[in-house]
Motif scaffolding. Structure first.
Motif, PDB file in Angstrom:
ATOM      1  N   ARG A 124       3.419  36.063  16.378  1.00 26.45           N
ATOM      2  CA  ARG A 124       2.103  35.632  16.565  1.00 26.45           C
ATOM      3  C   ARG A 124       1.265  36.685  16.824  1.00 26.45           C
ATOM      4  O   ARG A 124       1.484  37.621  17.641  1.00 26.45           O
ATOM      5  N   TRP A 135       5.015  33.953  10.810  1.00 27.94           N
ATOM      6  CA  TRP A 135       4.053  34.357  11.431  1.00 27.94           C
ATOM      7  C   TRP A 135       2.697  33.716  11.560  1.00 27.94           C
ATOM      8  O   TRP A 135       2.493  32.813  10.590  1.00 27.94           O
ATOM      9  N   HIS A 136       1.924  33.791  12.324  1.00 31.23           N
ATOM     10  CA  HIS A 136       0.548  33.365  12.394  1.00 31.23           C
ATOM     11  C   HIS A 136      -0.477  34.057  13.029  1.00 31.23           C
ATOM     12  O   HIS A 136       0.118  34.787  14.069  1.00 31.23           O
ATOM     13  N   VAL A 148      -3.315  25.952  11.638  1.00 29.68           N
ATOM     14  CA  VAL A 148      -2.063  25.530  11.963  1.00 29.68           C
ATOM     15  C   VAL A 148      -2.275  24.927  13.486  1.00 29.68           C
ATOM     16  O   VAL A 148      -1.645  24.174  13.872  1.00 29.68           O
ATOM     17  N   HIS A 190       9.884  33.837  15.366  1.00 34.44           N
ATOM     18  CA  HIS A 190       8.273  33.628  14.893  1.00 34.44           C
ATOM     19  C   HIS A 190       7.299  34.777  15.421  1.00 34.44           C
ATOM     20  O   HIS A 190       7.528  35.011  16.687  1.00 34.44           O
ATOM     21  N   GLU A 230      -3.651  34.313  15.520  1.00 32.98           N
ATOM     22  CA  GLU A 230      -4.391  33.673  16.755  1.00 32.98           C
ATOM     23  C   GLU A 230      -5.675  34.398  16.926  1.00 32.98           C
ATOM     24  O   GLU A 230      -5.627  35.456  17.106  1.00 32.98           O
ATOM     25  N   LEU A 235      -5.409  30.659   4.043  1.00 38.74           N
ATOM     26  CA  LEU A 235      -4.565  30.494   5.111  1.00 38.74           C
ATOM     27  C   LEU A 235      -4.804  28.959   5.496  1.00 38.74           C
ATOM     28  O   LEU A 235      -5.805  28.627   5.103  1.00 38.74           O
ATOM     29  N   GLY A 251      -2.499  30.282   9.523  1.00 45.09           N
ATOM     30  CA  GLY A 251      -1.257  30.797   8.619  1.00 45.09           C
ATOM     31  C   GLY A 251      -0.966  30.300   7.791  1.00 45.09           C
ATOM     32  O   GLY A 251      -1.377  29.097   7.258  1.00 45.09           O
ATOM     33  N   TRP A 252       0.135  30.662   6.871  1.00 54.16           N
ATOM     34  CA  TRP A 252       0.810  29.770   6.001  1.00 54.16           C
ATOM     35  C   TRP A 252       1.858  28.701   6.508  1.00 54.16           C
ATOM     36  O   TRP A 252       2.527  29.275   7.370  1.00 54.16           O
ATOM     37  N   ARG A 253       2.236  27.572   6.207  1.00 57.56           N
ATOM     38  CA  ARG A 253       2.940  26.713   7.056  1.00 57.56           C
ATOM     39  C   ARG A 253       4.410  27.184   6.899  1.00 57.56           C
ATOM     40  O   ARG A 253       4.940  26.658   7.851  1.00 57.56           O
ATOM     41  N   MET A 280      -5.656  28.981  15.324  1.00 60.72           N
ATOM     42  CA  MET A 280      -4.422  29.485  14.807  1.00 60.72           C
ATOM     43  C   MET A 280      -4.613  29.476  13.146  1.00 60.72           C
ATOM     44  O   MET A 280      -4.625  28.244  12.815  1.00 60.72           O
TER      45      MET A 280
END
Length: 136
Positions: free
Chosen positions: A10, A58-59, A34, A8, A61, A31, A52-54, A50
């Motif tokens: 970030r 990636w997300h 999260v 993943h 921050e 987005l 993102g798409w669930r 944070m």
């Protein structure tokens, strides 16, 4: 050990104003929040958002430390590129602008030809690219 190719990701950035950033990334782009944490007023404590798409790997921050704020210092080449594999919806660009974004011309003609560049409230750039991409 898990393959690094499946790790993943970030992307962490400072923000002047987390509420403005949330309006852009959540209200504008769509987005989800999260995770969120409120810090304190002591040095080293920071507010955190944070988004993102669930189901994404990636997300983003975004952090703000009230006791010692870090001023974002993006350049014209600090880009988050989303490959849409199709036209950029005009209503998406309008929504990003309504939520604090600013459409800008990229210094790289490639992004002007193949997409739309929108600056977020902290000055970082989001490119909505009409092309597709695959690392394979």
């Amino acid at each position: 050990m898990t393959s690094l190719s499946r790790s993943h990701i970030r992307l962490a950035r400072p923000s002047r104003d987390l509420a403005a950033a949330e309006r852009f990334w959540v209200g504008g782009l769509g987005l989800a929040v999260v995770y969120r944490a409120e810090g304190g007023s002591e040095p080293g404590e920071h507010d955190l958002l944070m988004v993102g798409w669930r189901d994404a790997d990636w997300h983003l921050e975004l952090v703000h430390e009230a006791a010692a704020p870090v001023e974002p210092r993006p350049t014209e080449e600090d880009l988050l590129v989303l490959y849409l594999d199709g036209p950029v919806p005009g209503e998406l660009v309008a929504r990003l602008e309504e939520h604090g974004g600013k459409r800008v011309v990229s210094p790289n003609p490639y992004w002007n030809e193949w997409g739309v560049t929108v600056e977020d409230p902290d000055g970082y750039r989001l490119v909505l690219c009409t092309r597709a991409w695959s690392n394979s």
